[in-house]
Structure formats: C-alpha cells, structure tokens
Design a protein around this motif. Structure first.
Motif, short mmCIF file in Angstrom:
data_model
loop_
_atom_site.label_atom_id
_atom_site.label_comp_id
_atom_site.label_asym_id
_atom_site.label_seq_id
_atom_site.Cartn_x
_atom_site.Cartn_y
_atom_site.Cartn_z
N LEU A 264 0.82 -1.21 0.00
CA LEU A 264 0.00 0.00 0.00
C LEU A 264 0.85 1.26 0.00
CD1 LEU A 264 -2.84 -1.07 2.46
CD2 LEU A 264 -2.98 -0.83 -0.02
N VAL A 265 1.94 1.28 0.77
CA VAL A 265 2.80 2.47 0.79
C VAL A 265 3.48 2.64 -0.57
CG1 VAL A 265 4.86 3.47 1.84
CG2 VAL A 265 3.13 2.42 3.29
N GLY A 266 3.94 1.51 -1.17
CA GLY A 266 4.52 1.60 -2.50
C GLY A 266 3.53 2.11 -3.52
N ASP A 267 2.27 1.63 -3.44
CA ASP A 267 1.22 2.11 -4.35
C ASP A 267 0.96 3.60 -4.12
OD1 ASP A 267 -0.67 2.08 -6.30
OD2 ASP A 267 -2.26 1.23 -5.05
N THR A 268 0.97 4.04 -2.86
CA THR A 268 0.77 5.46 -2.55
C THR A 268 1.88 6.30 -3.15
OG1 THR A 268 -0.35 4.85 -0.49
CG2 THR A 268 0.46 7.11 -0.69
N ILE A 269 3.12 5.81 -3.10
CA ILE A 269 4.25 6.57 -3.66
C ILE A 269 4.08 6.73 -5.17
CG2 ILE A 269 6.73 6.45 -4.10
CD1 ILE A 269 7.00 5.07 -1.36
N ILE A 270 3.70 5.61 -5.85
CA ILE A 270 3.54 5.67 -7.31
C ILE A 270 2.38 6.58 -7.69
CG2 ILE A 270 2.96 4.29 -9.34
CD1 ILE A 270 4.50 1.99 -8.09
N GLN A 271 1.25 6.43 -6.98
CA GLN A 271 0.07 7.26 -7.29
C GLN A 271 0.33 8.73 -6.98
OE1 GLN A 271 -2.33 6.02 -8.99
NE2 GLN A 271 -1.50 3.94 -8.83
N GLY A 272 1.10 9.00 -5.92
CA GLY A 272 1.43 10.39 -5.61
C GLY A 272 2.28 11.02 -6.70
N SER A 273 3.26 10.24 -7.20
CA SER A 273 4.08 10.76 -8.29
C SER A 273 3.25 10.95 -9.56
CB SER A 273 5.24 9.81 -8.57
OG SER A 273 6.00 10.24 -9.67
N ALA A 274 2.34 10.00 -9.85
CA ALA A 274 1.49 10.14 -11.04
C ALA A 274 0.54 11.32 -10.91
CB ALA A 274 0.68 8.84 -11.25
N THR A 275 0.06 11.59 -9.69
CA THR A 275 -0.83 12.73 -9.49
C THR A 275 -0.08 14.04 -9.67
OG1 THR A 275 -2.11 11.40 -7.94
CG2 THR A 275 -2.48 13.76 -7.88
N SER A 276 1.19 14.06 -9.31
CA SER A 276 1.97 15.30 -9.46
C SER A 276 2.14 15.72 -10.91
CB SER A 276 3.35 15.11 -8.81
OG SER A 276 4.10 14.15 -9.53
N HIS A 277 1.95 14.77 -11.84
CA HIS A 277 2.05 15.11 -13.27
C HIS A 277 0.82 15.87 -13.77
CE1 HIS A 277 4.76 11.31 -13.57
NE2 HIS A 277 5.41 12.34 -13.04
N MET A 278 -0.25 15.93 -12.95
CA MET A 278 -1.50 16.55 -13.37
C MET A 278 -1.76 17.90 -12.69
SD MET A 278 -3.01 14.53 -15.56
CE MET A 278 -4.71 15.06 -15.47
N VAL A 279 -0.86 18.36 -11.83
CA VAL A 279 -1.10 19.57 -11.04
C VAL A 279 -0.05 20.61 -11.42
CG1 VAL A 279 -2.14 18.24 -9.20
CG2 VAL A 279 0.30 18.72 -9.12
N PRO A 280 -0.24 21.87 -11.01
CA PRO A 280 0.77 22.90 -11.28
C PRO A 280 2.14 22.54 -10.72
CG PRO A 280 -1.29 23.91 -10.62
CD PRO A 280 -1.47 22.45 -10.44
N VAL A 281 3.16 23.28 -11.20
CA VAL A 281 4.55 22.90 -10.92
C VAL A 281 4.85 22.99 -9.42
CG1 VAL A 281 6.95 23.45 -11.40
CG2 VAL A 281 5.23 23.66 -13.20
N GLU A 282 4.44 24.07 -8.77
CA GLU A 282 4.77 24.23 -7.35
C GLU A 282 4.13 23.12 -6.52
OE1 GLU A 282 3.58 28.11 -6.24
OE2 GLU A 282 5.07 29.16 -7.49
#
Length: 1048
Positions: A720-738
């Motif tokens: 679950l923590v590994g999945d959270t890390i991957i999903q967090g990085s994937a979500t960062s590709h959809m939000v503003p840079v900061e």
C-alpha cells in the motif's frame, strides 16, 4: 382419331404440373412454418414456470419434431428464447424435456446439442451457487445432461436410450481390454451423476408426507423415470464389463473398480427400493429390485447367475420411430381435378367399342347420329375454352410475378448503388482509420514496453509470493511437528504417571509383604518359643518321669510282684505319651522349615521387583530428558523460522518501496497520471494498514507465536505504501509545478520514512523501539495535499450547487443583455462619427453582432426551459437543489458551459468596440465568434444529455442552436467582407520608387515573410500547448477521470 384421343388425355394433365412447379416451394415453406409454430407451442407448453410435471403429450410432440427434422435446431431455437437463468422451475422442466429428447429423440439431437455445451456448463455453475430448492437440483441435472452428451459423443455406438445387445456391447469395446477398462470408468462417472440427481431429489423432499401425490412433488419426481431407465442399463453393462475385465486382468488391478461398484450398488439398491414404495411411480413404472448381495466378480461362474434388471412402463405409447413421418418430396396439388373418364367412354360411344377387334368398322360409325357429334364437339370446345381461360390466368399471374420481380430488381439496384456509395465512404473512413491505426500502433508499442515492465514487476511479485508460500509451508510444517511433539510429550507424561503409579503400587506391595513376613517371623518365633517351652516341659516331665521310674524301680525292688501290674500299666502310658510328644515335635520342625523357605522366596521376589522398578524409572527418566531436549531444539528452530519469515516479509516490503521510489525517477513514468481522489483513497488505506501493523507488532512482542499476523501486516503495508508513492508521483504530473514539487517531496519523504521503519524492524533489538508515527505523519501530509487538490465542485454542498446553477444562468443572461446594449450604443456612436465605407463596415459588423446576441439570448431562454423540464421529470419527490446535487457531474458541466457563453459574449463586445474605433483587429472578432459558437454548442450538449428526445423544449433548443450557428457565420462573413473592403482602400503605390528601392522593399518583404512564418509556427505550437494545458486543468477542475483508479 387416336391423336385426338391422346391429345384429349394429355391436355388436362399439363395444368397440375404447372401448379406443382409454381406452388411447391410455397407449400414447403408453409409446411415448415406450421411445423415450427407447432413445435414452439408444444415446447412452451412443456417448459413453463408452473410447478407441475411435464405433460407427456407435449414432450412426445417435441420428440416427434426431432425425428421429423432429423435434428434439434427448432428445439434449441425455441429454448434459447426462454429465460432459463432467471427461473429455477423453468430450467428444471427444460432439463426434463431435454433428457427425454436425448433418450428418445433423433440421434442427431446429441450432435446438435453439443454446440450449447458451454452455455449449459455456465448455467450449471450459476445455479450451483444456490444451496437448496430447485437451484441446486438444476445444477446437478445440468451436470448429468452434459455428462450424458459427452459419453455418447465419445462412444457413438451407444444410442441415447442405452439399449444394446451383448454383441453390440462387445463391439463397442473393439475387443480391446484397454477400451473396456476406460469404458467402465466412464460408465461409473455416468452412473455417479445419475445417483447424485436421485439423492438430490429425495433429499429435497419431505418424505414424512405424501409428496408424490402433490403437483410440486410430482414435478420433482417426474424426471427420475428417465434416470431409472438409464440406471438399469448402466448397472447391467457395468456388471458385464467387470466380469469381462476380471477374465483378462488380475484381481488386484481391478480392486478400485470393485470398490466403486460396491458403493454404487448399495446406493442404487436403496434408491430403487425407496422409489418403488412411492405412489407416483407405482402407476407409471415398474421398478426392478436388485439382488441382496452384489455379484462376486472373482468367481467367473457368477455371471450366469446375473439377471439383467428390466424396467417396465405399463401402457407405454409407441416409439417415435413408429410414428408416421410426413414426407415432403412428393407434394402434388390435389385440388386440380383430373380429366373425367367419361371423355374416353364418349369416344368409345362415337367410334364403337369393338375397335379393338374390328378397327375398320365403318358401318357402326356411319350409323351415329349427327346430334351426338355436335354435342361432343361443343363440349370439347367448352373445355378447350376453359383451358384457354385458365392458361390466360396463368399468363397474367406470371406477368404479375415478372413485374414484381422487375420492381425487386430495381430495388436491389438502388440498394447496390447505395452500397457502392457507402463503400466509397468506407474507403475514405478506412484511410482515416489507417492513420489512426498507425498512431495506435505507436501507442501500442509504448504500451507493450510498459507491459513488459509490468510483467517483470508481476514476475518479481509472483516470485516473492512463492517464497512467502514456501515460508508459510515451512512454518506450517514446524507447527505440525511441534504439535506432534506436544502429543508425544503428553504420551510420555502419561506413561511416566502410569509407571510411577505402578512403582507406588509395587512399593505398597513390598511394604505389605515385609509386614506379612515380619508377622510370619513373629508368629514362627512365637510358635518356636511355645514349642521350645513345650519341649522343655516335656523334657522336665521326662526327667521327672525317669526320676519317678527310678523311684518306682526302687519301690518295685521292695515290692516285687505286688505292684508289677501297676508299674507295667504306667510304663505303657508313659511310652505312648512319649511317642506323641516326639511326633508333635517333628511336625512343628517341618512347619518351621516350610515357613523359612517361604520367607526366603518372598524376599527374593521383592528384591527382583525392586530392581526392575528402578530400571523402569531410570528408562522413563531418560526418555523424558531426551524429549525435553528435542522440544528445546524444535522450539529454537521454530523461533528462528518465525524470525526468518518476518525478516523475509520486511525485506520484500523494502524491495517494493525501493522499486516504487525507483519508478518515480524513471523517465517512462512521466506519462503516467492519476487523480487526487484515488491518491486520497490509497493514503487512507495505507494509514489503516499502519494501524494494523502497530497492533500486530505489539501482539508479536507480547507473544512471539503471532508472527503470521505481523507478516501479513508488513506485506500489506509495503504494497500500500509503494502504491501510494507511485500514485502520488502520477498525481503530481497533473497539477501545477509548485504543487507537483511539494507533492513529489512528500512522496519521497514518505518512502524514506518507510525504509527507515522497515530497517528498524529487521533487528530484534530495535523491533520494540520501531516508531511508526513518522511514517503516519508523512502519509497524513500526502493525504492533506490530495484533499487540497481535489476538484472544487466536489466540495460544494447541495444548496451551494443548486444556487450556483441559477446564479451562473442569471449571470450569463445579464452578460448577454449588457453586450447587446453596448453593441447598440456602439452602433449609434459609429453612425454619428464615421462616414463612407467605414460606417458601412461598422454598421454591418455591429448588426451581425446584434443578431448573434439575440440568437444567444433565445438559446439561453430555451436552455432554461429545457432544464426546468429535466428537473421536473427527474427529481421525483426531491427538491430542485437536491436534484442538482445528485447529478453533480451534469450540473458542473452546465455551469462551465454557462460561464463560457457569458465570458465569450463580453470578450466579443470588447473586440467589436476596438474594431469600430479602429484600434482592434478583425481577426480577434472572428476568433471570439468561433469561441461563442463552441461555448453554445457545449451548453446545448450539457442541456440535452438528460432531456427526453421527444421534448418540445429540446426542439426549440436545437432550433436556437442552429440560429446561433448561422449568426456566428454571419459575424465571420461580415468581418471578412469589411476587412477586405478596408484593405482595398489602402492601395499600394510604387510609381515613385526606383529599382534599388523596390529591390530593398522586396528583400524586406521576404525577411518579414520568413519572420512571420517562423512566428506563425511558434504560435501554433504555443496554441497546441495552451489547449493541452487547458484540457488538463479543466479535467482536474471538473473531476474528469476520477473514476479511473491507477495510473494511466
């Protein structure tokens, strides 16, 4: 005359042939249609939802239908339209009818039914989920029917009713013992399915009541008649095959066959006996009774004692094969009358009946009367006329058919032309699709690369799972061995208890024997003393007697004969007393000797028993010590195995998290995206797993036997923590840079804390001090960031969302009204200031803008009316705001479209104002017009997505949308026209320029063209990036793809 006669006989027969040619096909189709209709009616009557037994006449009609069409196509065409998966009684009655068809139908029924085997298997699996009622019975019955079809497909020599002679049974095995062996196994499986259905039906009935006389009971019992018929044949063939196998193979090889036959024999005998006692079967079937004991296959002569069971069905109707089957090869229209035989007799009357004996009897012919000839000629003329009229009618009918065929040909030619047009369109679409296919192939290549990496990850996960499984199996073995040792320890303890009890008993016996020996010694000593005392007394008496004897002798000497007689008597008395005393003394000495020997023997036995007890106690003590040492060794191994399994789980979790951290730095991961909602759900799941990990660790520290729960918690937490890390990085590709940088840092910090926690858990000393609060704080930080990134529309309350719709629609209407007023004001100013071409251009542009605003206003009013209809028809008892909140996605689209329309109207008015003042660009006005058209199209699409297609307001909205489109085109056209008119006034004058100046101007123009082309290319790229970013931000703001779980 013979030619006339032959022509008269041939003419009437020509008409039925024509009828036969023209009407034969129609009669075949009519007969086929009637047959299919009759079969459908019988099937629907036989297979229905009423809980009653299938009527025999309907089932028999279905059986005859299979023989008529030589297959089961009509049956399956009708059955496939029945809802067999939704009604258990309907499925049960279908199984009954289908069983009858497999037994008594045409042989092709089995082949035609194999196409539906997969559907039957799925239906059996579906009904198998029910544990009682018709559902479970349907599952068993469908398995039986599938087994029956497979058996007959594998063994085509066996007919559906299983009736075969002994010679046919031998031919089925092809005189090969291997074939007979396999055939016996298949028959056992077949009979097992039959018995399972038998037992299932009986177990579902309440046999304490007369269920066989009720309609529901008969519905369940009716299919057992077919089962009884199958079982009787299968039992008979199994017995004969087993005798044949025992004559060819050793008895030990067939032990499994004999055991299975014994089990099925007991079940079948019991079921036949129970069935024969039911009132329902007594009037329908005579059930045979099996022998008391099964056949003895080890004795070959027992085959002659075997009696084949025969099932008798009283008053059974004839088989389908004996029914008359209607043949369709020789169809003749019997409505056409044949020429009467009177025509031939009239010729005989005219020319005489003696023509055969006297063909040249002209006297008889000349003697006929002329009236008879006239009547005959008139009659023949009328018949010829009738035939001509009938022939004419046939010609007219053929002409009508030809006309109809020509019309059909014309229709087919029109369809062919349409198909050609469609083919051309399809060719154009195929070119477009080819281009898309190339793009898809490129995407597929990228996907295959990602799939390969995913496959590698899955392979690693599978290897880890296998390693975990092996550790689990090893742990299970250790637990089992520990349990065995505990049982052995209990057995040894029990033996020790028994030995100690035996030792205590021996000690008690020894003490008792010692007491007895001591008492015997005391008795012997006492008796010895008494005997010694008696002996002493006797010796004293003897001495006294001797003294008296001496005295007597002295006295005798003095008195010789006077006292001789008295002395002799006394002497005899003393001698007898002396003999008695001597005898008594010898007896006492012998008794004393016997007692001494017994005392020695008892002492010897006591010593041997004491030695054996000591040896037994030493052996038991040695076994106990050895067991305790083995227990200690196994306990140490178990502790080591527990810790190794925990260590392996921790290392696996570390690898998962390290792999996740490596993936977020992989360039291929940049294309992966996710939503904030899914990231929040993953964070919450990780926090829950952290609580479980904390509880499992505390339980393990208090009791080390609970390692399995800690292993599961560690593994789950790592995933679950590994999945959270991957999903967090994937979500960062959809939000503003900061926000993306902050989220990436939080994800990496979470991975670092997780690795630190797992590192502490790898050491026994630091396991108790492992701190989970830092990792939980990191996960909570990611969860808070995800909550901030969630779409704003999802956080609106019901009242806010409903009010927002009304506010946006009102604001859009106000913006359109304001824009129309400003355009009117600009038109008045232009008329007062401008003149000539400029005033004409401005009036035309502002007039087209005014028409566009009116069209937009009409569109908004139509949209409001349509939304009111949608809300009224779909909200039910809820309020309007609740309806908007319930359909939040649609409401957000509506709000977005309304905002875009109002904003576009405002921007277009500003652009028109600048154009009128001469400060703006015509292109800005055209772009604004296109933007308004797109916004209104979005509003129309959002409004009509939930509307009724027959709604009047929807038609009004579509009309208004077309008006907006036309008004937008008018604005663009007037803008282009005005631009061309103004540009025409600015004519180029090169008359005063020299050649050098023109060359210079040409070079400057070329440079400007190149600069503009470069700038155009850059602006197009920038426009593409802006549109892409706009799409992404709009998707995040409105919750697009929030249902997508996982990375893209």
């Amino acid at each position: 005359m013979d030619r006339v006669k032959s022509s008269m006989q041939q003419v009437p027969n020509a008409i039925p042939k024509v009828i036969r040619r023209t009407g034969g096909a129609n009669s075949l189709e009519l007969e086929k249609e009637n047959f299919e209709r009759g079969q459908a009616v019988s099937i629907n009557k036989a297979i229905n939802t009423q809980e009653v037994a299938v009527k025999e006449k309907h089932a028999r009609t279905c059986i005859l239908g299979t023989h008529h069409e030589k297959g089961a196509h009509t049956f399956w065409a009708a059955v496939n339209r029945l809802p067999l998966s939704s009604n258990a009684v309907l499925c049960w009655k279908f199984c009954h009818v289908f069983h009858k068809l497999l037994r008594d139908g045409h042989p092709n029924v089995i082949k035609d039914s194999m196409r539906n085997k997969a559907d039957l298997t799925d239906m059996s699996r579906m009904w198998g989920h029910l544990s009682e009622g018709y559902g479970k019975l349907c599952s068993i019955y469908l398995k039986l029917l599938i087994t029956k079809m497979e058996f007959h497909i594998k063994n085509p020599r066996f007919p559906g009713n299983l009736q075969m002679s002994n010679r046919q049974l031998d031919e089925a095995g092809e005189n090969d013992v291997n074939n007979f062996f396999q055939l016996t196994v298949e028959m056992f499986d077949y009979l097992e399915c039959e018995l399972n259905l038998f037992l299932g039906v009986f177990s579902s009935l309440d046999m304490s009541r007369s269920v066989s006389v009720t309609a529901a009971g008969q519905c369940r019992l009716a299919p057992l008649i077919q089962v009884i018929l199958d079982c009787s044949h299968l039992y008979d063939y199994t017995v004969k095959l087993l005798f044949k196998l025992h004559s060819c193979l050793p008895a030990d090889t067939l032990q499994g066959h004999r055991d299975r036959f014994q089990e099925q024999f007991k079940k079948l005998k019991s079921l036949f006996y129970r069935s024969s006692n039911l009132q329902y079967f007594k009037r329908l079937i005579q059930i045979p009774q099996l022998p008391e004991n099964p056949p003895n296959f080890l004795r070959a002569s027992a085959l002659s004692e075997h009696i084949s069971p025969v099932v008798v069905i009283p008053a059974e109707s004839s088989s389908p094969e004996s029914e008359h089957v209607v043949e369709t090869e020789d169809l003749v229209d019997t409505d056409i009358p044949v020429l009467p035989a009177a025509v031939e007799t009239k010729f005989d009357d005219l020319f005489g009946t003696s023509a055969a004996t006297d063909p040249f009897n002209f006297n008889s012919q000349n003697g006929m009367r002329k009236d008879d000839k006239d009547r005959l000629i008139e009659q023949l003329t009328r018949e010829i006329q009738a035939l001509k009229e009938e022939l004419e009618s046939f010609r007219l009918e053929s002409g009508r058919l030809c006309q109809a065929l020509r019309g059909r040909v014309s229709e087919l030619e029109a369809e062919l032309a349409e198909q050609s047009h469609l083919r051309m369109q399809a060719a154009g679409e195929s070119e477009f699709l080819k281009a898309e296919l190339d793009d898809l192939r490129r995407v597929k290549e990228d996907t295959e690369k990602e799939q390969r990496s995913l496959t590698e990850i899955e392979r690693k996960a599978q290897a880890n799972e296998q390693r975990y499984t092996k550790l689990k199996e090893k742990y299970t073995e250790l637990v089992q061995s520990h349990a065995d040792l505990l049982r052995k320890n209990a057995e040894v303890t029990r033996q020790m208890t028994v030995a100690r009890a035996a030792q205590d008993e021996v000690e008690a016996v020894r003490k008792e024997m010692q007491e007895k020996v001591k008492a015997a010694q005391e008795v012997a000593d006492r008796q010895e003393r008494e005997q010694l005392e008696q002996l002493q007394e006797l010796q004293n008496e003897l001495v006294s007697s001797r003294a008296e004897l001496d005295t007597l002798k002295t006295t005798v000497a003095s008195s010789q004969q006077a006292s001789s007689e008295a002395m002799s008597s006394q002497m005899s008395t003393l001698e007898s007393e002396k003999a008695e005393l001597v005898e008594t003394l010898s007896k006492k000495e012998s008794e004393l000797t016997v007692l001494g020997e017994e005392l020695e023997r008892v002492q010897t036995s006591l010593a041997s028993e004491r030695e054996s007890g000591v040896k037994t106690a030493e052996a038991l003590q040695n076994q106990l010590n050895e067991k305790e040492s083995r227990e200690q060794a196994l306990e140490s191994q178990l502790v080591a195995a527990r810790w190794s399994s925990l260590l392996a789980a921790v290392e696996e979790a570390e690898r998962i998290i390290q792999d996740s951290l490596a993936q977020i730095d992989d360039p291929a991961h940049i294309s992966c995206t996710s939503s904030a909602d899914y990231l929040a759900s993953r964070c919450q799941a990780s926090l829950d797993s952290m609580d479980r990990l904390h509880s499992a660790r505390e339980a393990f520290l208090s009791d080390s036997t609970g390692v399995s729960e800690l292993v599961r918690a560690v593994t789950q937490c790592g995933h679950l923590v590994g999945d959270t890390i991957i999903q967090g990085s994937a979500t960062s590709h959809m939000v503003p840079v900061e926000q993306a940088d902050a989220l990436s840092e939080s994800v990496k910090a979470c991975g670092t804390e997780a690795l630190a926690l797992l590192g502490q858990m790898k050491e026994k000393d630091s396991l108790a001090a492992a701190d989970t609060f830092k990792l939980k704080a990191a996960l909570e930080g990611i969860l808070a960031t995800a909550e901030k990134l969630r779409p704003r529309g999802l956080e609106l309350q019901q009242g806010e969302l409903g009010d927002l719709v009304e506010q946006e629609m009102a604001a859009t209407s106000a913006a359109v009204e304001s824009a129309a007023a400003r355009i009117e004001e600009m038109l008045n100013k232009s008329r007062a200031v401008d003149t000539g071409i400029k005033m004409e251009v401005n009036e035309r542009i502002l007039a087209s803008c005014t028409e566009l605003m009116q069209a937009i206003k009409e569109l908004i009013l139509s949209s409001k009316d349509l939304q009111r209809d949608i809300v009224e028809s779909g909200r039910g008892a809820a309020s309007m705001k609740e309806f908007y909140a319930k359909n939040s996605r649609w409401t957000e689209g509506l709000i977005s479209a309304s905002k875009a329309v109002g904003w576009g109207a405002t921007v277009m008015v500003d652009a028109a104002d600048l154009v009128v003042q001469g400060k703006g660009k015509f292109e800005e006005l055209m772009v604004c017009s296109h933007e308004i058209a797109a916004s209104t199209a979005q509003l129309v699409a959002a409004s009509k997505v939930k509307a009724d297609k027959d709604s009047a307001n929807l038609h009004r909205l579509q009309q208004a949308s077309r008006g907006v489109t036309q008004a937008t085109a008018a604005v663009v056209a007037s803008t282009k026209s005005g631009k061309s008119q103004i540009e025409e006034t600015d004519t180029m004058d090169f008359s005063s320029m020299t050649l050098t100046q023109i060359k210079r101007q040409e070079m400057d123009a070329q440079v400007l063209v190149l600069e503009l082309e470069t700038r155009l290319q850059k602006e197009r790229e920038r426009l593409g990036e802006l549109r892409k970013k706009h799409y992404e931000l709009a998707g995040v703001a409105e919750g697009w793809g929030e249902e997508e779980e996982g990375t893209g």
